[in-house]
Motif scaffolding. Structure first.
Motif, PDB file in Angstrom:
ATOM      1  N   UNK A 193      25.871 -13.566  25.268  1.00 11.30           N
ATOM      2  CA  UNK A 193      24.375 -13.978  25.552  1.00 11.30           C
ATOM      3  C   UNK A 193      23.434 -15.003  26.218  1.00 11.30           C
ATOM      4  N   UNK A 194      22.540 -14.928  26.029  1.00  6.38           N
ATOM      5  CA  UNK A 194      21.228 -15.404  27.093  1.00  6.38           C
ATOM      6  C   UNK A 194      21.044 -16.575  25.738  1.00  6.38           C
ATOM      7  N   UNK A 195      21.384 -16.239  23.979  1.00  5.72           N
ATOM      8  CA  UNK A 195      20.753 -17.417  23.740  1.00  5.72           C
ATOM      9  C   UNK A 195      21.647 -17.851  22.919  1.00  5.72           C
ATOM     10  N   UNK A 196      23.161 -18.044  23.410  1.00  7.18           N
ATOM     11  CA  UNK A 196      24.279 -18.772  23.394  1.00  7.18           C
ATOM     12  C   UNK A 196      24.180 -20.160  22.525  1.00  7.18           C
ATOM     13  N   UNK A 197      24.239 -20.434  24.632  1.00  7.43           N
ATOM     14  CA  UNK A 197      24.443 -22.038  24.663  1.00  7.43           C
ATOM     15  C   UNK A 197      23.346 -21.891  26.071  1.00  7.43           C
ATOM     16  N   UNK A 198      21.878 -21.942  26.124  1.00 10.99           N
ATOM     17  CA  UNK A 198      21.383 -22.887  27.328  1.00 10.99           C
ATOM     18  C   UNK A 198      21.885 -24.325  28.146  1.00 10.99           C
ATOM     19  N   UNK A 199      20.780 -23.910  29.356  1.00  4.63           N
ATOM     20  CA  UNK A 199      21.277 -25.275  29.813  1.00  4.63           C
ATOM     21  C   UNK A 199      21.300 -26.178  29.402  1.00  4.63           C
ATOM     22  N   UNK A 200      20.428 -27.029  29.062  1.00  8.67           N
ATOM     23  CA  UNK A 200      20.820 -27.859  28.293  1.00  8.67           C
ATOM     24  C   UNK A 200      21.302 -28.348  27.308  1.00  8.67           C
ATOM     25  N   UNK A 201      21.885 -27.286  26.843  1.00  8.12           N
ATOM     26  CA  UNK A 201      23.067 -27.171  25.803  1.00  8.12           C
ATOM     27  C   UNK A 201      24.312 -27.904  26.336  1.00  8.12           C
ATOM     28  N   UNK A 202      24.218 -26.702  27.799  1.00  8.57           N
ATOM     29  CA  UNK A 202      25.272 -28.133  28.657  1.00  8.57           C
ATOM     30  C   UNK A 202      25.766 -29.213  29.053  1.00  8.57           C
ATOM     31  N   UNK A 203      24.532 -29.079  29.283  1.00 13.29           N
ATOM     32  CA  UNK A 203      24.191 -30.428  30.015  1.00 13.29           C
ATOM     33  C   UNK A 203      24.642 -31.677  28.412  1.00 13.29           C
ATOM     34  N   UNK A 204      24.115 -31.622  27.352  1.00 12.13           N
ATOM     35  CA  UNK A 204      24.827 -32.658  25.854  1.00 12.13           C
ATOM     36  C   UNK A 204      26.420 -32.301  26.246  1.00 12.13           C
ATOM     37  N   UNK A 205      26.778 -31.147  26.020  1.00 10.40           N
ATOM     38  CA  UNK A 205      28.205 -31.511  26.605  1.00 10.40           C
ATOM     39  C   UNK A 205      28.666 -32.084  26.876  1.00 10.40           C
ATOM     40  N   UNK A 206      28.534 -31.890  28.337  1.00 10.27           N
ATOM     41  CA  UNK A 206      28.826 -32.739  29.272  1.00 10.27           C
ATOM     42  C   UNK A 206      28.143 -34.440  29.291  1.00 10.27           C
ATOM     43  N   UNK A 207      27.401 -34.744  28.265  1.00  6.03           N
ATOM     44  CA  UNK A 207      26.706 -36.217  28.028  1.00  6.03           C
ATOM     45  C   UNK A 207      27.657 -36.487  26.108  1.00  6.03           C
ATOM     46  N   UNK A 208      26.981 -36.284  25.696  1.00 10.14           N
ATOM     47  CA  UNK A 208      26.708 -36.362  24.339  1.00 10.14           C
ATOM     48  C   UNK A 208      28.036 -36.195  23.673  1.00 10.14           C
ATOM     49  N   UNK A 209      28.038 -34.763  23.944  1.00  6.67           N
ATOM     50  CA  UNK A 209      29.324 -34.104  23.333  1.00  6.67           C
ATOM     51  C   UNK A 209      30.932 -34.350  24.315  1.00  6.67           C
ATOM     52  N   UNK A 210      30.882 -35.292  25.415  1.00  9.25           N
ATOM     53  CA  UNK A 210      31.949 -35.105  25.882  1.00  9.25           C
ATOM     54  C   UNK A 210      32.448 -37.160  25.352  1.00  9.25           C
ATOM     55  N   UNK A 211      30.979 -38.239  25.286  1.00  7.60           N
ATOM     56  CA  UNK A 211      31.056 -39.529  24.927  1.00  7.60           C
ATOM     57  C   UNK A 211      32.196 -39.109  23.119  1.00  7.60           C
ATOM     58  N   UNK A 212      32.008 -38.313  22.124  1.00  6.44           N
ATOM     59  CA  UNK A 212      32.469 -38.639  20.968  1.00  6.44           C
ATOM     60  C   UNK A 212      33.535 -37.443  21.581  1.00  6.44           C
ATOM     61  N   UNK A 213      34.242 -36.842  22.809  1.00  5.57           N
ATOM     62  CA  UNK A 213      34.833 -36.924  22.471  1.00  5.57           C
ATOM     63  C   UNK A 213      36.471 -37.681  22.529  1.00  5.57           C
ATOM     64  N   UNK A 214      35.749 -38.315  23.722  1.00  3.08           N
ATOM     65  CA  UNK A 214      36.472 -39.829  24.275  1.00  3.08           C
ATOM     66  C   UNK A 214      36.819 -41.049  23.521  1.00  3.08           C
ATOM     67  N   UNK A 215      35.790 -40.765  21.819  1.00  2.00           N
ATOM     68  CA  UNK A 215      35.929 -41.599  21.075  1.00  2.00           C
ATOM     69  C   UNK A 215      35.071 -42.784  21.308  1.00  2.00           C
TER      70      UNK A 215
END
Length: 475
Positions: free
Chosen positions: A348-370
């Motif tokens: 559904x359209x409220x689960x994961x917004x565009x900015x949320x996905x951008x955050x996964x690809x920046x801050x989220x990815x940085x956390x994954x790589x330590x």
């Protein structure tokens, strides 16, 4: 030390803890490090001054999973309608002919594509070492990354369980555990840089449960932890993998990893589609990370990663493009868009917004790589890694209402205007600064033609059908 001054940006999207934005703001960096961000900065000059009045500045995207060598085997007709295991079996018989010069050409192409789509840090999983070729391969990737100017995290992959021992890959692309561990040590000792703002970090990455032994897993974990480097592997990608592990190992894939020391805050997995609810809880408990590769998963029909459940449980999630043979591209902005659309469809359209996905690809990815202390957001004390888009492009007309969501939702026919890594401009006006793009493209295609011709001549798979359908020059 060089200095960088970005002045009067249309907006700066920081992706910091408060998701702060600075419309009309400026940023100043010394050497690789941001020293000021905001308004009315007390500086009068810099080595590089960029007037960003029509540009929006974003933190660099971070790719947590790739197979750069696969750039040479994308868009091949006879593997377009196959599931993962059959797809791998076919392509292994092409990849067995890889040479070091092919790896360099493919890395220039793949890393160049990433830079042009706003990616400033890339992790690569290289695991396919043809007989007689070992140390030269990842060295060639590192050389290409250095020339392009991208922050690079190669992981030394491995396969030791060939077909003769009940595994999936041909024996010709597998290695003994002694060779694997010796070369892993060499790469770590030669290239790994644990310091802040490093341009190269190295990890250890056995390929997958169906191509390695339990002994290799244990030895690889011990080696990685003795050097303090991170650990990476494929996991829970397909139902076939689940079935293989249950039949051959008597347990599910994550249980196999846990039994052999492959859980912890220094571990991240690629894909994670078939983790069940209990396993998602274990991922959080053990602080493991997961790389989400939506385009590849969709193309291969593998399934959809339960990202919403993972995020709700506090699991570390980052973004990856995966190999170009299962993606056909290395476009990080497109990957973020696909993730957004896929999970809109699923949840559904409220689960994961565009900015949320951008955050996964920046801050989220940085956390994954330590690597979250250095990269992933634009903040004082962090690396000056960023990309910019020029809002005067045709694809953004009528869309300048939500700057954080803008590059995810619109303008995807365009490359980014500028990419900066460690304070140095590496893409300008949409073009790579340090590499001749046309020359790189021609070299990559020549290597691809040679690989396919070699496979047609030397393997048992019937490539003649493909050769009749497509006329390949002889390289």
């Amino acid at each position: 030390m060089g200095t960088l001054w970005i002045r009067n940006a249309k907006n700066i999207i920081t992706m910091d803890g408060e998701r702060r934005q600075y419309p009309g703001g400026s940023l100043y960096a010394v050497d690789q490090q941001i020293v000021a961000i905001g308004y009315d900065l007390p500086y009068e000059a810099a080595d590089t001054v960029i007037d960003a009045r029509d540009k929006i500045v974003y933190p660099g995207l971070i790719n947590t999973h790739h197979h750069l060598y696969q750039n040479l085997t994308r868009n091949i007709p006879f593997v377009q309608k196959t599931e993962l295991f059959d797809w791998l079996v076919t392509l292994y018989d092409i990849w067995r002919h890889l040479r070091p010069e092919d790896i360099y050409a493919s890395a220039v192409v793949g890393l160049g594509e990433l830079l042009k789509s706003g990616c400033t840090t890339a992790a690569d999983h290289f695991y396919c070492f043809p007989n007689g070729v070992s140390g030269e391969m990842i060295d060639e990737e590192i050389r290409a990354a250095g020339e392009l100017g991208i922050r690079f995290f190669p992981t030394r992959g491995s396969m030791s369980l060939g077909r003769s021992k009940g595994g999936l890959p041909p024996d010709e692309v597998c290695q003994t555990e002694d060779i694997i561990l010796r070369d892993s040590r060499r790469l770590i000792e030669t290239y790994h840089d644990p310091k802040r703002f490093a341009m190269v970090r190295v990890g250890v990455a056995p390929c997958s449960p169906f191509s390695i032994t339990a002994d290799l897993l244990k030895e690889s974990a011990a080696l990685a932890r003795s050097y303090g480097v991170r650990m990476h592997t494929h996991l829970a990608e397909t139902k076939d993998e689940d079935q293989f592990c249950l039949e051959k190992l008597g347990m599910r894939p994550l249980d196999f990893m846990e039994q052999n020391g492959w859980v912890g805050s220094d571990v991240w997995y690629a894909h994670g589609i078939y983790f069940n609810d209990d396993e998602i809880g274990h991922l959080h408990t053990h602080q493991c990370g997961v790389a989400h590769c939506p385009t590849s998963n969709m193309k291969m029909g593998s399934g959809v990663m339960p990202i919403v459940k993972m995020l709700e449980k506090g699991v570390k999630v980052g973004m990856g493009v995966d190999g170009s043979a299962s993606n056909d591209g290395s476009n990080m902005l497109l990957e973020v868009r696909v993730a957004h659309l896929l999970h809109n469809l699923m949840h559904g359209p409220t689960a994961l917004g565009a900015e949320d996905c951008l955050r996964i690809a920046t801050r989220g990815s940085a956390r994954v790589l330590g690597w979250e202390d250095d990269i992933g957001s634009l903040e004082v004390g962090k690396a000056a890694d960023m990309f910019m888009i020029d809002t005067r492009q045709l694809g953004f007309a009528g869309a300048l209402h939500d700057d954080a969501a803008l590059p995810v939702l619109t303008g995807l026919s365009q490359t980014v205007d500028m990419t900066i890594v460690g304070g140095k401009v590496v893409v300008k006006d949409g073009k790579l600064v340090n590499v001749d793009e046309e020359k790189a493209a021609l070299a990559g295609q020549a290597a691809s033609f040679r690989l396919l011709n070699e496979a047609a001549l030397r393997t048992k798979i019937d490539y003649n059908r493909m050769r009749m359908e497509r006329s390949y020059p002889n390289f």
